[in-house]
Design a protein around this motif. Sequence first.
Motif, mmCIF file in Angstrom:
data_model
loop_
_atom_site.group_PDB
_atom_site.id
_atom_site.type_symbol
_atom_site.label_atom_id
_atom_site.label_comp_id
_atom_site.label_asym_id
_atom_site.label_seq_id
_atom_site.Cartn_x
_atom_site.Cartn_y
_atom_site.Cartn_z
ATOM 1 N N LEU A 191 -21.440 31.851 21.691
ATOM 2 C CA LEU A 191 -22.534 32.024 20.740
ATOM 3 C C LEU A 191 -23.763 32.478 21.494
ATOM 4 O O LEU A 191 -24.052 31.982 22.590
ATOM 5 C CB LEU A 191 -22.830 30.715 20.007
ATOM 6 N N LEU A 192 -24.474 33.416 20.913
ATOM 7 C CA LEU A 192 -25.654 33.987 21.552
ATOM 8 C C LEU A 192 -26.923 33.510 20.857
ATOM 9 O O LEU A 192 -26.929 33.272 19.647
ATOM 10 C CB LEU A 192 -25.577 35.509 21.507
ATOM 11 N N GLU A 243 -25.784 31.069 24.424
ATOM 12 C CA GLU A 243 -26.349 29.785 24.037
ATOM 13 C C GLU A 243 -25.309 28.673 24.167
ATOM 14 O O GLU A 243 -25.618 27.551 24.542
ATOM 15 C CB GLU A 243 -26.831 29.868 22.583
ATOM 16 N N LEU A 244 -24.054 29.011 23.849
ATOM 17 C CA LEU A 244 -22.968 28.036 23.891
ATOM 18 C C LEU A 244 -21.685 28.771 24.232
ATOM 19 O O LEU A 244 -21.375 29.811 23.642
ATOM 20 C CB LEU A 244 -22.835 27.345 22.524
ATOM 21 N N VAL A 245 -20.943 28.237 25.206
ATOM 22 C CA VAL A 245 -19.635 28.770 25.578
ATOM 23 C C VAL A 245 -18.649 27.625 25.498
ATOM 24 O O VAL A 245 -18.827 26.595 26.149
ATOM 25 C CB VAL A 245 -19.638 29.372 27.007
ATOM 26 N N VAL A 246 -17.629 27.785 24.654
ATOM 27 C CA VAL A 246 -16.634 26.731 24.440
ATOM 28 C C VAL A 246 -15.260 27.315 24.697
ATOM 29 O O VAL A 246 -14.957 28.422 24.241
ATOM 30 C CB VAL A 246 -16.708 26.188 22.991
ATOM 31 N N GLY A 247 -14.442 26.570 25.428
ATOM 32 C CA GLY A 247 -13.068 26.981 25.687
ATOM 33 C C GLY A 247 -12.098 26.039 25.024
ATOM 34 O O GLY A 247 -12.415 24.878 24.786
ATOM 35 N N GLY A 248 -10.923 26.528 24.708
ATOM 36 C CA GLY A 248 -9.900 25.710 24.066
ATOM 37 C C GLY A 248 -9.356 24.655 25.012
ATOM 38 O O GLY A 248 -9.752 23.505 24.983
ATOM 39 N N ARG A 249 -8.455 25.066 25.883
ATOM 40 C CA ARG A 249 -7.862 24.146 26.851
ATOM 41 C C ARG A 249 -8.762 23.930 28.058
ATOM 42 O O ARG A 249 -8.539 23.045 28.852
ATOM 43 C CB ARG A 249 -6.533 24.697 27.351
ATOM 44 N N PRO A 273 -16.114 39.737 16.525
ATOM 45 C CA PRO A 273 -17.464 39.190 16.358
ATOM 46 C C PRO A 273 -17.468 37.983 15.426
ATOM 47 O O PRO A 273 -16.696 37.918 14.465
ATOM 48 C CB PRO A 273 -18.251 40.349 15.746
ATOM 49 N N ILE A 274 -18.320 37.036 15.745
ATOM 50 C CA ILE A 274 -18.622 35.926 14.845
ATOM 51 C C ILE A 274 -19.944 36.296 14.192
ATOM 52 O O ILE A 274 -20.909 36.610 14.885
ATOM 53 C CB ILE A 274 -18.743 34.594 15.607
#
Length: 183
Positions: free
Chosen positions: A46-47, A54-60, A120-121
């Motif tokens: 997310l930017l 702004e936010l970086v999320v990974g699955g595993r 894109p989100i």
Amino acid sequence: LFRSDIHGIYEISKILCGPDSLPHILQSTLGVLDSFMDMSMGLVVLLDRVGEPELVVGGRLGSTSAQRCFDALPERALGQIVVTDVPLVVDDVAADATFGDWDTSLWGPADHRFTFIGVPIRDRDQAIGALIIARSWQHYPTFEPDGDVRFLKMVANLMGQTIRLHRLLARDRERLLDDQRRL
């Protein structure tokens, strides 16, 4: 849509409508997505308003590994997804020089070939981030990404709605707290 796609959207929508924190909701969504798509890597980026992560999320991946995986992505690839607001598919990242060098060391074994898909989100009419996955060719020798792109676009649209709601609630909460402090 295939029956499994509908089941996947159903499971993901249950998570996205949950009461948890946004990073946990996004991580759980990537976990379910992984179980349906057998991904090598999955990230949500997310930017902020100026285009910085702004936010970086990974699955595993844990937060540190997710950030490392994000930092290893070619910046031009993410930029193209967000600026053009169009999905990006790179069939074989090892053979692609369009975006520079791809560091796939966190994606899986070095002898595997990987496909990169980023969608894109969106929040209304603006891209606010990207849903990014990588899949190994070792498991999918005749890989056709069109169905995956459609499925990921649906997931990204649902994510966008959830993110918008979380941001609106946070803004309203801050406004209420400011009003209480003034009183």
